[in-house]
Each structure stands twice: as C-alpha cells, then as structure tokens.
Write a protein that holds these residues in place. Structure first.
Motif, PDB file in Angstrom:
ATOM      1  N   MET A 177       7.816  15.324   5.916  1.00  0.00           N
ATOM      2  CA  MET A 177       7.132  14.960   4.676  1.00  0.00           C
ATOM      3  C   MET A 177       6.905  13.455   4.594  1.00  0.00           C
ATOM      4  SD  MET A 177       6.320  17.578   2.899  1.00  0.00           S
ATOM      5  CE  MET A 177       5.864  16.592   1.489  1.00  0.00           C
ATOM      6  N   ILE A 178       7.890  12.685   5.032  1.00  0.00           N
ATOM      7  CA  ILE A 178       7.751  11.221   5.015  1.00  0.00           C
ATOM      8  C   ILE A 178       6.662  10.794   5.999  1.00  0.00           C
ATOM      9  CG2 ILE A 178       8.940   9.036   5.491  1.00  0.00           C
ATOM     10  CD1 ILE A 178      11.534  10.458   4.563  1.00  0.00           C
ATOM     11  N   ALA A 179       6.640  11.413   7.188  1.00  0.00           N
ATOM     12  CA  ALA A 179       5.598  11.113   8.172  1.00  0.00           C
ATOM     13  C   ALA A 179       4.221  11.452   7.616  1.00  0.00           C
ATOM     14  CB  ALA A 179       5.862  11.886   9.465  1.00  0.00           C
ATOM     15  N   MET A 180       4.113  12.575   6.917  1.00  0.00           N
ATOM     16  CA  MET A 180       2.842  12.988   6.339  1.00  0.00           C
ATOM     17  C   MET A 180       2.368  11.987   5.290  1.00  0.00           C
ATOM     18  SD  MET A 180       1.869  16.630   4.516  1.00  0.00           S
ATOM     19  CE  MET A 180       2.535  17.534   5.906  1.00  0.00           C
ATOM     20  N   ALA A 181       3.302  11.483   4.475  1.00  0.00           N
ATOM     21  CA  ALA A 181       2.939  10.500   3.453  1.00  0.00           C
ATOM     22  C   ALA A 181       2.461   9.199   4.083  1.00  0.00           C
ATOM     23  CB  ALA A 181       4.131  10.244   2.539  1.00  0.00           C
ATOM     24  N   LEU A 182       3.106   8.778   5.167  1.00  0.00           N
ATOM     25  CA  LEU A 182       2.716   7.532   5.833  1.00  0.00           C
ATOM     26  C   LEU A 182       1.437   7.690   6.649  1.00  0.00           C
ATOM     27  CD1 LEU A 182       6.206   6.273   7.083  1.00  0.00           C
ATOM     28  CD2 LEU A 182       4.902   5.441   5.119  1.00  0.00           C
ATOM     29  N   ALA A 183       1.080   8.925   6.991  1.00  0.00           N
ATOM     30  CA  ALA A 183      -0.084   9.168   7.841  1.00  0.00           C
ATOM     31  C   ALA A 183      -1.372   8.649   7.217  1.00  0.00           C
ATOM     32  CB  ALA A 183      -0.213  10.661   8.147  1.00  0.00           C
ATOM     33  N   GLY A 184      -1.490   8.719   5.895  1.00  0.00           N
ATOM     34  CA  GLY A 184      -2.706   8.254   5.242  1.00  0.00           C
ATOM     35  C   GLY A 184      -2.757   6.758   5.055  1.00  0.00           C
ATOM     36  N   GLY A 185      -1.674   6.043   5.427  1.00  0.00           N
ATOM     37  CA  GLY A 185      -1.633   4.595   5.224  1.00  0.00           C
ATOM     38  C   GLY A 185      -1.845   4.222   3.776  1.00  0.00           C
ATOM     39  N   PRO A 186      -1.014   4.736   2.859  1.00  0.00           N
ATOM     40  CA  PRO A 186      -1.297   4.579   1.424  1.00  0.00           C
ATOM     41  C   PRO A 186      -1.110   3.153   0.918  1.00  0.00           C
ATOM     42  CG  PRO A 186       0.883   5.526   1.736  1.00  0.00           C
ATOM     43  CD  PRO A 186       0.242   5.462   3.100  1.00  0.00           C
ATOM     44  N   ASP A 187      -1.824   2.832  -0.169  1.00  0.00           N
ATOM     45  CA  ASP A 187      -1.611   1.578  -0.890  1.00  0.00           C
ATOM     46  C   ASP A 187      -0.417   1.706  -1.833  1.00  0.00           C
ATOM     47  OD1 ASP A 187      -3.831   0.245   0.235  1.00  0.00           O
ATOM     48  OD2 ASP A 187      -5.170   1.275  -1.150  1.00  0.00           O
ATOM     49  N   VAL A 188      -0.188   2.918  -2.330  1.00  0.00           N
ATOM     50  CA  VAL A 188       0.959   3.199  -3.203  1.00  0.00           C
ATOM     51  C   VAL A 188       1.667   4.425  -2.650  1.00  0.00           C
ATOM     52  CG1 VAL A 188       1.735   3.798  -5.533  1.00  0.00           C
ATOM     53  CG2 VAL A 188      -0.246   2.293  -5.231  1.00  0.00           C
ATOM     54  N   LEU A 189       2.971   4.310  -2.437  1.00  0.00           N
ATOM     55  CA  LEU A 189       3.780   5.439  -1.975  1.00  0.00           C
ATOM     56  C   LEU A 189       4.836   5.753  -3.026  1.00  0.00           C
ATOM     57  CD1 LEU A 189       4.647   7.499   0.163  1.00  0.00           C
ATOM     58  CD2 LEU A 189       6.088   5.722   1.173  1.00  0.00           C
ATOM     59  N   VAL A 190       4.774   6.970  -3.567  1.00  0.00           N
ATOM     60  CA  VAL A 190       5.755   7.431  -4.545  1.00  0.00           C
ATOM     61  C   VAL A 190       6.733   8.344  -3.807  1.00  0.00           C
ATOM     62  CG1 VAL A 190       6.123   8.625  -6.732  1.00  0.00           C
ATOM     63  CG2 VAL A 190       4.018   7.316  -6.357  1.00  0.00           C
ATOM     64  N   ALA A 191       7.967   7.913  -3.709  1.00  0.00           N
ATOM     65  CA  ALA A 191       8.988   8.655  -2.968  1.00  0.00           C
ATOM     66  C   ALA A 191       9.965   9.283  -3.955  1.00  0.00           C
ATOM     67  CB  ALA A 191       9.719   7.723  -2.002  1.00  0.00           C
ATOM     68  N   ASP A 192       9.884  10.598  -4.113  1.00  0.00           N
ATOM     69  CA  ASP A 192      10.731  11.331  -5.060  1.00  0.00           C
ATOM     70  C   ASP A 192      11.960  11.856  -4.319  1.00  0.00           C
ATOM     71  OD1 ASP A 192      11.819  12.765  -7.109  1.00  0.00           O
ATOM     72  OD2 ASP A 192      10.068  14.028  -7.492  1.00  0.00           O
ATOM     73  N   GLU A 193      13.085  11.169  -4.475  1.00  0.00           N
ATOM     74  CA  GLU A 193      14.324  11.526  -3.790  1.00  0.00           C
ATOM     75  C   GLU A 193      14.062  11.765  -2.292  1.00  0.00           C
ATOM     76  OE1 GLU A 193      17.234  11.473  -5.123  1.00  0.00           O
ATOM     77  OE2 GLU A 193      17.024  11.782  -7.276  1.00  0.00           O
ATOM     78  N   PRO A 194      13.533  10.770  -1.567  1.00  0.00           N
ATOM     79  CA  PRO A 194      13.092  11.015  -0.194  1.00  0.00           C
ATOM     80  C   PRO A 194      14.218  11.209   0.808  1.00  0.00           C
ATOM     81  CG  PRO A 194      12.951   8.680  -0.689  1.00  0.00           C
ATOM     82  CD  PRO A 194      13.323   9.366  -1.974  1.00  0.00           C
TER      83      PRO A 194
END
Length: 349
Positions: A177-194
């Motif tokens: 899930m963390i890899a998937m979130a970073l895959a888009g190269g986001p400007d804002v990353l919201v990490a809910d209990e990562p």
C-alpha cells in the motif's frame, strides 16, 4: 518516480515556500443529520509534515476521506478544500478527482486487506497507478514496481509482482500500500496509521523513507496515528482532535513540551516513561461521546478533571497560547515541562 521527483522540485522552486499547497476551511461532515466533523481548518505547505492524533472516533480519518471525496453519498459534506489555492475538490467531477487522487494527493489506508483487490496480482495494482499517473507501460512498469517494492523493504521484490494479497502477510500488504501511494509521486501524502502491522525495525525504516521522500521532493506528509512517539519523531506540526473538534494545534516541541488542553495532557499522561522510576499510568476516564449525544458545551468536559461551569455552556474557541500554538480550553493551564523528552526516550526502539 525520478521524473516526478524532478518535476516536484521544479514546482517547489517556482512557488514561494510559504504558498499553501492544500487548504481546508470550515469542513463539516454529517451522517443522517448528525454532525461528526465540526468545522475543521488546516493548511499544508510544500514539504510540510503534520501529525493528527486522537482516540478512535475523533474524526481523524473521516476528515481526509471527506476532503478527498471518498465518503459514501449518505454523508453531507460542506466547507472548502482547495489545492494550490485554486482547485476546489469538494463537489468536483469524478473524472477530475480521479486524476488528483493517487496522483497529486495519495492516501495510505489503515487496513490493506480492504484496500487491495484480492483477485488482482499486486504488481498489476501498483502498475495501474504508474500507468495512469506516470504514463509508464510495458517493461518499464515491472521495473518501477520492483524498485518501489525494494524501496519499502518488501523481500524478494521481483517475485512479488505476480503474487496475490492473500499470499503475503499483513505487514507485507501494508508495504504494498505504501509503494502504491508513492507510485504516483504525490504532492500530498496522507498516511493513516501506515505502520500498524509492521514490526519496530521496519516501522522505523518506513518512517525514515517517508521523511526522506518528503524532504527530497517537497511532498507534504500528513501522518494520522495513535502513536504519539511516532508523531513526535516524524512531524513538525501536531493537531489534536477530539469528538470531531480540533482542540489543540502547534509545533511538535510546543505541543509535547507545553501541552495546554486537558485532553492533550491526558494523552501524554497515559504514556509509559522509559527513564527514571516506574510510575502508574494515568488513564483518561470515560469514553469519547457518541456524535448523536454530544454534550452542550466542551465535548471533553464530562471527562475533564479541570472542568468548570463555563465548560458546560459553550464550545470554547481556539485561543493563541504562543505563536503558532492554539488551544480550545477556557482554563488557564500551567506549563508541563519535560513531556517531550519523556516521550522521545526509547521511541521506536
């Protein structure tokens, strides 16, 4: 991700560092006529790191699900959520939100078992993000997925591309899930209990990774967590939520070194000390009130040891304690020095 990193750095240089990246104003959320988020305000700038803490039911996750348009249609959401000061996200068309979510704004969900598709191989799921938001295809997708899996510490990264979620542990799925979130190269990353399902060593590595990505790309990081130690180590700013209300906000050192709201103090008093003599932990008596049975005044008043008559008549507004530090309490509180050092000693050990 390297291409996006260069683009993010260029965008950061082109805009003033203090320019708002994302701003939430007066956000409210109602379910069946019952208000669960009561006027949330926050601002993120590029490279910001914000921790949101509070007990279950405080509204931490709902705030961001509402901001990103991820709540069911039965939820009534009002307020303003603006990206780069221009794009209004609330009420935006689904096609526009699809381009923003996973690309400019990404979220790591708390429960990977419900966020990952059980019948699709994980490599393909991460690859879809790369194809949609980075324009990759063919062998480039497989190579980038492998790199992302290695980045988040997933063992045997090349072979995992063709694995299904049920073939991996909960902690491994969380890393996907963390890899998937970073895959888009986001400007804002919201990490809910990562890091909930990760052991202490991997937890420290993931938090260090998120911090490194934030510093290198100018990405803003929002960390939602029950772990005050994790938040104090990772975030420069803290927001404390209770029963859908923001009760205290400020710089990390100020919040943990000089907490003003009785709820913040209660959270800190319930932490074990890792140095000096052992002492009995002090729990916060009672439970977070149900949204449909909210007390008429301060929502924390029924559990507060310092409550006064004024607490039971009106919800106190946020007042400034010092520059950048505000608290929603009518009581004058004396400083509580030393809490930050007690909290950090032994954190992530």
């Amino acid at each position: 991700m390297q291409t996006h990193t260069a683009q993010s750095l260029a965008a950061t240089a082109a805009k003033p560092a203090s320019a708002p990246l994302l701003r939430i104003e007066g956000l409210t959320v109602d379910f069946g006529g019952v208000r669960v988020i009561r006027g949330m305000d926050l601002t993120l700038t590029r490279g910001d790191s914000l921790g949101i803490v509070g007990e279950s039911g405080s509204g931490k996750s709902v705030t961001w699900l509402a901001a990103l348009g991820l709540l069911p249609k039965t939820a009534a959401v009002s307020g303003k959520v603006r990206l780069d000061g221009e794009e209004e996200l609330l009420g935006a068309a689904a096609a526009r939100l699809d381009r923003i979510r996973g690309g400019r704004v990404a979220m790591i969900f708390q429960d990977p078992s419900s966020a990952l598709n059980p019948v699709v191989r994980i490599g393909r799921q991460v690859g879809e993000v790369l194809a949609r938001h980075q324009g990759l295809s063919g062998s480039s997708v497989r190579a980038e997925v492998k790199r992302l899996f290695e980045l988040v510490g997933l063992p045997d990264a090349a072979r995992r591309f063709d694995a299904y979620p049920h073939q991996m542990s909960g902690g491994q799925n969380q890393r996907v899930m963390i890899a998937m979130a970073l895959a888009g190269g986001p400007d804002v990353l919201v990490a809910d209990e990562p890091t909930t399902a990760l052991d202490a060593t991997i937890q420290a590595q993931i938090l260090e990774l998120l911090t490194t990505v934030r510093r290198e790309t100018g990405m803003a990081l929002v960390l939602i967590s029950h772990d005050l130690g994790v938040v104090s180590e990772t975030c420069e700013r803290i927001m404390v939520m209770y029963a859908g209300n923001l009760v205290e906000t400020g710089h990390s050192d100020s919040i943990f070194g000089n907490p003003q709201h009785p709820y913040t103090r209660g959270l800190l008093a319930a932490l074990p000390s890792f140095e000096g003599a052992l002492h009995r932990l002090v729990p916060i008596e009672g439970q977070v009130p149900e949204p449909a049975n909210m007390p008429p005044g301060c929502p924390f008043a029924p559990r507060c040891p310092q409550r006064m008559t004024a607490c039971e008549t009106a919800v106190p507004p946020l007042r400034q304690i010092e520059v950048g530090h505000r608290s929603a309490c009518v009581a004058e509180m004396a400083p509580a020095a030393g809490q930050l050092q007690k909290l950090k000693t032994g954190t992530l050990a």
